[in-house]
Design a protein around this motif. Structure first.
Motif, mmCIF file in Angstrom:
data_model
loop_
_atom_site.group_PDB
_atom_site.id
_atom_site.type_symbol
_atom_site.label_atom_id
_atom_site.label_comp_id
_atom_site.label_asym_id
_atom_site.label_seq_id
_atom_site.Cartn_x
_atom_site.Cartn_y
_atom_site.Cartn_z
ATOM 1 N N ASP A 54 1.090 -1.079 0.028
ATOM 2 C CA ASP A 54 -0.164 -0.197 0.300
ATOM 3 C C ASP A 54 0.843 1.336 0.171
ATOM 4 N N ASN A 55 1.126 1.902 -1.139
ATOM 5 C CA ASN A 55 2.193 2.839 -1.459
ATOM 6 C C ASN A 55 1.460 4.291 -1.894
ATOM 7 N N PRO A 56 1.027 5.103 -0.834
ATOM 8 C CA PRO A 56 0.693 6.458 -0.846
ATOM 9 C C PRO A 56 1.886 7.388 -1.487
ATOM 10 N N LYS A 57 1.365 8.276 -2.215
ATOM 11 C CA LYS A 57 2.725 9.054 -2.574
ATOM 12 C C LYS A 57 3.651 9.817 -1.559
ATOM 13 N N THR A 58 3.098 9.911 -0.655
ATOM 14 C CA THR A 58 3.888 10.598 0.569
ATOM 15 C C THR A 58 3.582 9.806 1.833
ATOM 16 N N ILE A 102 6.694 0.431 6.698
ATOM 17 C CA ILE A 102 7.936 0.777 6.205
ATOM 18 C C ILE A 102 8.175 2.479 5.849
ATOM 19 N N PRO A 103 9.407 2.897 6.206
ATOM 20 C CA PRO A 103 9.455 4.202 5.278
ATOM 21 C C PRO A 103 9.150 4.267 3.843
ATOM 22 N N ASN A 104 8.860 5.509 3.329
ATOM 23 C CA ASN A 104 8.592 5.540 1.848
ATOM 24 C C ASN A 104 10.091 5.614 1.290
ATOM 25 N N PRO A 105 10.370 4.564 0.419
ATOM 26 C CA PRO A 105 11.578 4.440 -0.330
ATOM 27 C C PRO A 105 12.064 5.412 -1.128
ATOM 28 N N PHE A 106 10.867 6.008 -1.982
ATOM 29 C CA PHE A 106 11.273 7.315 -2.560
ATOM 30 C C PHE A 106 11.588 8.436 -1.837
ATOM 31 N N GLU A 107 11.208 8.675 -0.540
ATOM 32 C CA GLU A 107 11.613 9.726 0.178
ATOM 33 C C GLU A 107 12.853 9.306 0.929
ATOM 34 N N GLN A 108 13.085 8.066 0.881
ATOM 35 C CA GLN A 108 14.345 7.815 1.596
ATOM 36 C C GLN A 108 15.469 7.797 0.430
ATOM 37 N N ASN A 109 15.078 7.869 -0.692
ATOM 38 C CA ASN A 109 16.100 7.992 -1.918
ATOM 39 C C ASN A 109 16.321 9.611 -2.029
ATOM 40 N N ILE A 110 15.776 10.461 -1.602
ATOM 41 C CA ILE A 110 15.846 11.981 -2.184
ATOM 42 C C ILE A 110 17.226 12.366 -1.657
ATOM 43 N N ARG A 153 9.555 -11.844 -4.591
ATOM 44 C CA ARG A 153 9.116 -12.961 -5.600
ATOM 45 C C ARG A 153 7.584 -12.529 -6.070
ATOM 46 N N LYS A 154 7.019 -12.303 -5.068
ATOM 47 C CA LYS A 154 5.512 -12.114 -5.065
ATOM 48 C C LYS A 154 5.163 -10.773 -4.825
ATOM 49 N N VAL A 155 5.073 -9.578 -5.331
ATOM 50 C CA VAL A 155 4.881 -8.241 -5.119
ATOM 51 C C VAL A 155 3.565 -7.608 -5.942
ATOM 52 N N THR A 156 2.868 -7.029 -5.374
ATOM 53 C CA THR A 156 1.968 -6.052 -6.037
ATOM 54 C C THR A 156 1.843 -4.911 -5.341
ATOM 55 N N PHE A 157 1.424 -3.763 -6.050
ATOM 56 C CA PHE A 157 1.332 -2.448 -5.639
ATOM 57 C C PHE A 157 -0.199 -1.964 -5.593
ATOM 58 N N ARG A 158 -0.516 -1.347 -4.674
ATOM 59 C CA ARG A 158 -1.673 -0.608 -4.900
ATOM 60 C C ARG A 158 -1.956 0.616 -5.787
ATOM 61 N N ASN A 159 -0.845 1.246 -6.128
ATOM 62 C CA ASN A 159 -0.500 2.389 -6.856
ATOM 63 C C ASN A 159 0.547 2.084 -7.858
ATOM 64 N N ARG A 160 0.441 2.123 -8.809
ATOM 65 C CA ARG A 160 1.562 1.854 -10.007
ATOM 66 C C ARG A 160 2.181 3.118 -10.203
ATOM 67 N N SER A 161 3.299 3.040 -10.621
ATOM 68 C CA SER A 161 4.210 4.152 -11.031
ATOM 69 C C SER A 161 5.318 3.429 -12.037
#
Length: 219
Positions: A108-112, A126-134, A163-171
């Motif tokens: 479940d991956n909200p934008k922020t 878990i922390p938002n990995p996109f924000e971690q990467n900033i 091996r098995k991953v699905t995202f609620r919000n795709r990017s």
């Protein structure tokens, strides 16, 4: 005149043969790298180096950095800490700063804000990995600027290697390991950087790595 015509015919024949050989070599290389990638995806242990090893089947080692610590510059130029980056890839499309998560489940991956992972172990935040990467993106941008390497696109990429991953919000920048090579190949399809610009970007990043990381790249 007849000799000249024969020369042109011979030259055309040789050129055609060379072009065919080049095409064959490209096809063989593609099939070989694809086979290696599929072998890793199907049978490889998805440990800490899995995504790096997967990228190595397609991209040159000299353009890849793994588990690096980059200097976080203050406005006065001093460095008070180092920012970790899981993987950095320098290619024709630009510089890709890649965050790796060895996690399976429904994401479940909200934008922020933080993300939720749901799998057989329950629900984990878990922390938002996109924000971690900033921080890594910012540091690479500053390094390139300091070394006078300009107009290089930077990409914030997150890869889940379970091996098995699905995202609620795709990017398009949020990937699973199964589609990583294909996605990066598409991002690099339209050439932007010249070979010289790629070399300059690699040299700039390498210059600011700790000595231990430089030795690791040379082995």
């Amino acid at each position: 005149m007849e000799k000249y015509v024969k020369f042109l015919i011979t030259l055309s024949t040789v050129t055609a043969i060379l072009l065919v050989l080049v095409v064959i070599a490209v096809i063989i290389h593609y099939l070989r790298t694809r086979s290696m990638a599929e072998k890793l995806l199907n049978n490889g242990k998805r440990n800490g180096d899995f995504v790096y090893d997967l990228l190595r089947t397609y991209f040159p080692k000299g353009r890849l950095f793994k588990r690096v610590l980059l200097p976080d510059f203050l406005p006065d130029g001093s460095v008070v800490r180092r920012i970790p980056a899981d993987i950095i890839l320098v290619e024709r499309g630009g510089v890709f700063v890649i965050r790796v998560k060895n996690i399976s489940g429904m994401i479940d991956n909200p934008k922020t804000g933080n993300w939720l992972v749901r799998n057989q172990n329950g629900t984990t935040e878990i922390p938002n990995p996109f924000e971690q990467n900033i921080g890594g993106i910012r540091t690479v941008k500053e390094i390139l600027k300091r070394e006078n390497v300009y107009n290089v696109p930077l990409y914030n990429i997150v890869v889940f290697s379970g091996r098995k991953v699905t995202f609620r919000n795709r990017s398009e920048k949020l990937l699973t390991s199964d589609y990583l090579i294909e996605a990066l190949r598409d991002m690099n399809r339209n050439k932007f950087l010249s070979q010289n610009e790629i070399s300059n970007a690699v040299a700039a990043i390498r210059k600011y790595l700790p000595s231990s990381a430089k030795r690791q790249m040379d082995t």
